[in-house]
Write an enzyme that holds these catalytic residues in place. Structure first.
Site, PDB file in Angstrom:
ATOM      1  N   CYS A  53     -49.278 -10.975 -13.155  1.00  0.00           N
ATOM      2  CA  CYS A  53     -48.887 -11.093 -11.748  1.00  0.00           C
ATOM      3  C   CYS A  53     -49.078  -9.788 -10.987  1.00  0.00           C
ATOM      4  O   CYS A  53     -49.121  -9.788  -9.758  1.00  0.00           O
ATOM      5  CB  CYS A  53     -47.437 -11.539 -11.647  1.00  0.00           C
ATOM      6  SG  CYS A  53     -47.205 -13.140 -12.407  1.00  0.00           S
ATOM      7  N   HIS A  96     -44.032 -10.427  -4.732  1.00  0.00           N
ATOM      8  CA  HIS A  96     -44.642 -11.418  -5.620  1.00  0.00           C
ATOM      9  C   HIS A  96     -43.812 -12.702  -5.563  1.00  0.00           C
ATOM     10  O   HIS A  96     -42.580 -12.660  -5.568  1.00  0.00           O
ATOM     11  CB  HIS A  96     -44.678 -10.868  -7.040  1.00  0.00           C
ATOM     12  CG  HIS A  96     -45.102 -11.861  -8.064  1.00  0.00           C
ATOM     13  ND1 HIS A  96     -46.250 -12.611  -7.931  1.00  0.00           N
ATOM     14  CD2 HIS A  96     -44.534 -12.255  -9.237  1.00  0.00           C
ATOM     15  CE1 HIS A  96     -46.368 -13.412  -8.974  1.00  0.00           C
ATOM     16  NE2 HIS A  96     -45.337 -13.221  -9.785  1.00  0.00           N
ATOM     17  N   ASN A 112     -46.188 -20.152  -8.033  1.00  0.00           N
ATOM     18  CA  ASN A 112     -46.594 -18.831  -8.493  1.00  0.00           C
ATOM     19  C   ASN A 112     -48.095 -18.848  -8.797  1.00  0.00           C
ATOM     20  O   ASN A 112     -48.518 -19.442  -9.784  1.00  0.00           O
ATOM     21  CB  ASN A 112     -45.780 -18.470  -9.744  1.00  0.00           C
ATOM     22  CG  ASN A 112     -46.077 -17.081 -10.256  1.00  0.00           C
ATOM     23  OD1 ASN A 112     -46.999 -16.419  -9.800  1.00  0.00           O
ATOM     24  ND2 ASN A 112     -45.282 -16.633 -11.215  1.00  0.00           N
TER      25      ASN A 112
HETATM   26  O1  UT7 Z   1     -44.612 -14.317 -12.304  1.00  0.00           O
HETATM   27  C1  UT7 Z   1     -44.409 -13.947 -13.621  1.00  0.00           C
HETATM   28  C2  UT7 Z   1     -42.990 -13.695 -13.886  1.00  0.00           C
HETATM   29  N1  UT7 Z   1     -42.296 -14.935 -14.070  1.00  0.00           N
HETATM   30  C3  UT7 Z   1     -41.109 -15.059 -13.532  1.00  0.00           C
HETATM   31  O2  UT7 Z   1     -40.679 -14.197 -12.820  1.00  0.00           O
HETATM   32  C4  UT7 Z   1     -40.285 -16.277 -13.867  1.00  0.00           C
HETATM   33  C5  UT7 Z   1     -38.913 -15.864 -14.311  1.00  0.00           C
HETATM   34  N2  UT7 Z   1     -38.035 -16.956 -14.708  1.00  0.00           N
HETATM   35  C6  UT7 Z   1     -37.606 -17.896 -13.867  1.00  0.00           C
HETATM   36  O3  UT7 Z   1     -38.002 -17.946 -12.734  1.00  0.00           O
HETATM   37  C7  UT7 Z   1     -36.525 -18.856 -14.337  1.00  0.00           C
HETATM   38  O4  UT7 Z   1     -35.997 -18.389 -15.539  1.00  0.00           O
HETATM   39  C8  UT7 Z   1     -37.007 -20.306 -14.514  1.00  0.00           C
HETATM   40  C9  UT7 Z   1     -37.293 -20.916 -13.158  1.00  0.00           C
HETATM   41  C10 UT7 Z   1     -38.260 -20.336 -15.366  1.00  0.00           C
HETATM   42  C11 UT7 Z   1     -35.922 -21.145 -15.177  1.00  0.00           C
HETATM   43  O5  UT7 Z   1     -34.728 -21.103 -14.397  1.00  0.00           O
HETATM   44  P1  UT7 Z   1     -33.327 -20.835 -15.079  1.00  0.00           P
HETATM   45  O6  UT7 Z   1     -32.304 -20.915 -14.047  1.00  0.00           O
HETATM   46  O7  UT7 Z   1     -33.458 -19.563 -15.860  1.00  0.00           O
HETATM   47  O8  UT7 Z   1     -33.180 -22.080 -16.008  1.00  0.00           O
HETATM   48  P2  UT7 Z   1     -33.009 -22.114 -17.588  1.00  0.00           P
HETATM   49  O9  UT7 Z   1     -34.279 -21.729 -18.261  1.00  0.00           O
HETATM   50  O10 UT7 Z   1     -31.773 -21.374 -17.941  1.00  0.00           O
HETATM   51  O11 UT7 Z   1     -32.764 -23.638 -17.816  1.00  0.00           O
HETATM   52  C12 UT7 Z   1     -31.567 -24.294 -17.376  1.00  0.00           C
HETATM   53  C13 UT7 Z   1     -31.622 -25.745 -17.768  1.00  0.00           C
HETATM   54  C14 UT7 Z   1     -31.971 -25.949 -19.238  1.00  0.00           C
HETATM   55  O12 UT7 Z   1     -31.257 -27.041 -19.697  1.00  0.00           O
HETATM   56  P3  UT7 Z   1     -29.932 -26.824 -20.569  1.00  0.00           P
HETATM   57  O13 UT7 Z   1     -30.370 -26.044 -21.777  1.00  0.00           O
HETATM   58  O14 UT7 Z   1     -28.995 -26.068 -19.686  1.00  0.00           O
HETATM   59  O15 UT7 Z   1     -29.507 -28.232 -20.869  1.00  0.00           O
HETATM   60  C15 UT7 Z   1     -33.442 -26.297 -19.203  1.00  0.00           C
HETATM   61  O16 UT7 Z   1     -33.832 -27.081 -20.296  1.00  0.00           O
HETATM   62  O17 UT7 Z   1     -32.665 -26.405 -17.028  1.00  0.00           O
HETATM   63  C16 UT7 Z   1     -33.540 -27.067 -17.914  1.00  0.00           C
HETATM   64  N3  UT7 Z   1     -34.881 -27.067 -17.355  1.00  0.00           N
HETATM   65  C17 UT7 Z   1     -35.288 -28.002 -16.480  1.00  0.00           C
HETATM   66  N4  UT7 Z   1     -34.677 -29.071 -15.946  1.00  0.00           N
HETATM   67  C18 UT7 Z   1     -35.383 -29.809 -15.070  1.00  0.00           C
HETATM   68  C19 UT7 Z   1     -35.879 -26.183 -17.540  1.00  0.00           C
HETATM   69  N5  UT7 Z   1     -36.957 -26.531 -16.820  1.00  0.00           N
HETATM   70  C20 UT7 Z   1     -36.605 -27.651 -16.153  1.00  0.00           C
HETATM   71  C21 UT7 Z   1     -37.307 -28.460 -15.227  1.00  0.00           C
HETATM   72  N6  UT7 Z   1     -36.640 -29.524 -14.709  1.00  0.00           N
HETATM   73  N7  UT7 Z   1     -38.560 -28.215 -14.835  1.00  0.00           N
END
Ligand code: UT7
Length: 335
Positions: free
Chosen positions: A114, A254, A284
């Site tokens: 990125c 970004h 992204n």
């Molecule tokens: O550009 C390169 C750099 N990349 C980034 O900066 C991305 C950084 N990370 C993020 O933006 C976030 O961590 C994400 C958007 C990827 C994820 O958000 P989060 O708030 O950290 O969610 P999480 O990974 O903690 O997941 C929470 C819950 C999980 O379920 P449980 O374990 O709580 O039951 C996931 O399985 O949300 C679930 N989940 C989803 N639910 C519906 C993960 N992806 C999805 C989805 N739809 N697409």
């Protein structure tokens, strides 16, 4: 004496096809509400089969030349920041050079995920500063859909395809690029990567059946580092030059996650109406996010000559950084 580089043209290209959150609901176990509230994304553009990063880049570069009123053979150097090159080699920049007819340019790629655009911008700026070249094209471009597993809801909702480009030329009016703060931390490699297909794990039945040809991300870990480091590097470059958020006309961060942007905005202390955010439409786009957002801000008439602009990024590697500049182009809306 070192010359100051300025951005003398800015353009972008996104493919026509749009993939909405509602489309994704039919593909994986996700929903529009989750995606919008956790990331700020509503839709993303997807490059058609048979077209690649070089095609999107070439479109952006053609638009750049039209905007500046130059012929592609006036370009001295083309640098492309990408992690989705058309192929390992030749470089995507070489393919762009051919596609736009920049027959007098030499060209190379920069791989910094990125942060690819900002790293490439820093490289291009040095060629202008040294007096070595007068017209350097810097592209940020990624066809993320080519390395995304559309069965993995953790990643497929996040990314989109697109390209953005700027032209760098020597500044004569006291504006232009002021500084960069750039960083790498290879200990972050394990959290965001594409494991297969390289010299460590060359493409094989095993790499493909293990999904190593897709992007892998430990979202929580990346989020933690991104929030802290993008905010920090944004604030530090302003402090270094004795500016505050109030002095900024536009902050172009970004576009990975609205919540990461919000953290940086808070730390910089800049009013939210001075922040360029287009993540809802594009997701992204990795190397493309900053030039794509900058190009839209320019077209919307949000920038006048002399305005202070801040770029900030964070991505795989880890790589991160910021850049401060005084805007050098006339406002196309007020003309
Ligand atoms: O550009 C390169 C750099 N990349 C980034 O900066 C991305 C950084 N990370 C993020 O933006 C976030 O961590 C994400 C958007 C990827 C994820 O958000 P989060 O708030 O950290 O969610 P999480 O990974 O903690 O997941 C929470 C819950 C999980 O379920 P449980 O374990 O709580 O039951 C996931 O399985 O949300 C679930 N989940 C989803 N639910 C519906 C993960 N992806 C999805 C989805 N739809 N697409």
């Amino acid at each position: 004496m070192l010359k100051q580089a300025k951005i003398s043209a800015v353009s972008h290209y996104v493919p026509e096809k749009v993939l909405t959150n509602f489309d994704l609901e039919k593909m994986v176990d996700t929903n529009d509400e989750w995606i919008r509230s956790r990331t700020g994304i509503s839709e993303r553009h997807i490059c058609e089969d048979g077209k690649a990063t070089s095609d999107m880049s070439a479109e952006a570069v053609k638009r750049l030349c039209e905007q500046r009123g130059i012929s592609p053979d006036e370009i001295d150097v083309i640098i492309v920041g990408t992690v989705t090159p058309d192929m390992f080699f030749p470089s995507t920049a070489n393919l762009v050079q051919e596609k736009v007819g920049a027959k007098n340019a030499w060209s190379f790629d920069v791989a910094a995920a990125c942060s690819g655009f900002l790293y490439a911008l820093a490289s291009g700026t040095q060629f202008i500063a040294s007096g070595m070249y007068k017209k350097v094209v810097v592209v940020g471009s990624d066809k993320m859909s080519s390395i995304i597993n559309y069965k993995d809801r953790n990643t497929c909702v996040l990314f989109g395809d697109g390209a953005g480009a700027v032209l760098l030329e020597p500044d004569e009016e006291g504006n232009g690029i002021i500084d960069f703060l750039l960083h790498s931390d290879g200990s972050g490699a394990e959290f965001l990567k594409m494991k297969g297909g390289g010299s460590l794990y060359p493409a094989s039945l095993k790499t493909v059946t293990s999904d190593w040809h897709f992007l892998y991300q430990d979202g929580k870990q990346v989020f933690k580092f991104a929030v802290q480091r993008m905010a920090d590097v944004s604030a530090r470059i302003l402090e270094k030059h004795n500016y505050t958020g109030d002095d900024l006309k536009l902050f172009v961060p970004h576009q990975a996650n609205l919540r990461i942007i919000d953290a940086a905005v808070k730390r910089v202390g800049v009013d939210s109406d001075k922040v360029m955010i287009n993540i809802a439409k594009y997701g992204n786009t990795t190397g493309a996010t900053i030039p794509l957002a900058l190009s839209e801000a320019y077209q919307e008439g949000r920038l006048d000559k002399g305005d202070l602009v801040l770029f900030a990024t964070f991505g795989g590697g880890f790589t991160w950084g910021s850049s401060l500049l005084k805007w050098s182009m006339d406002n196309p809306v007020k003309k």
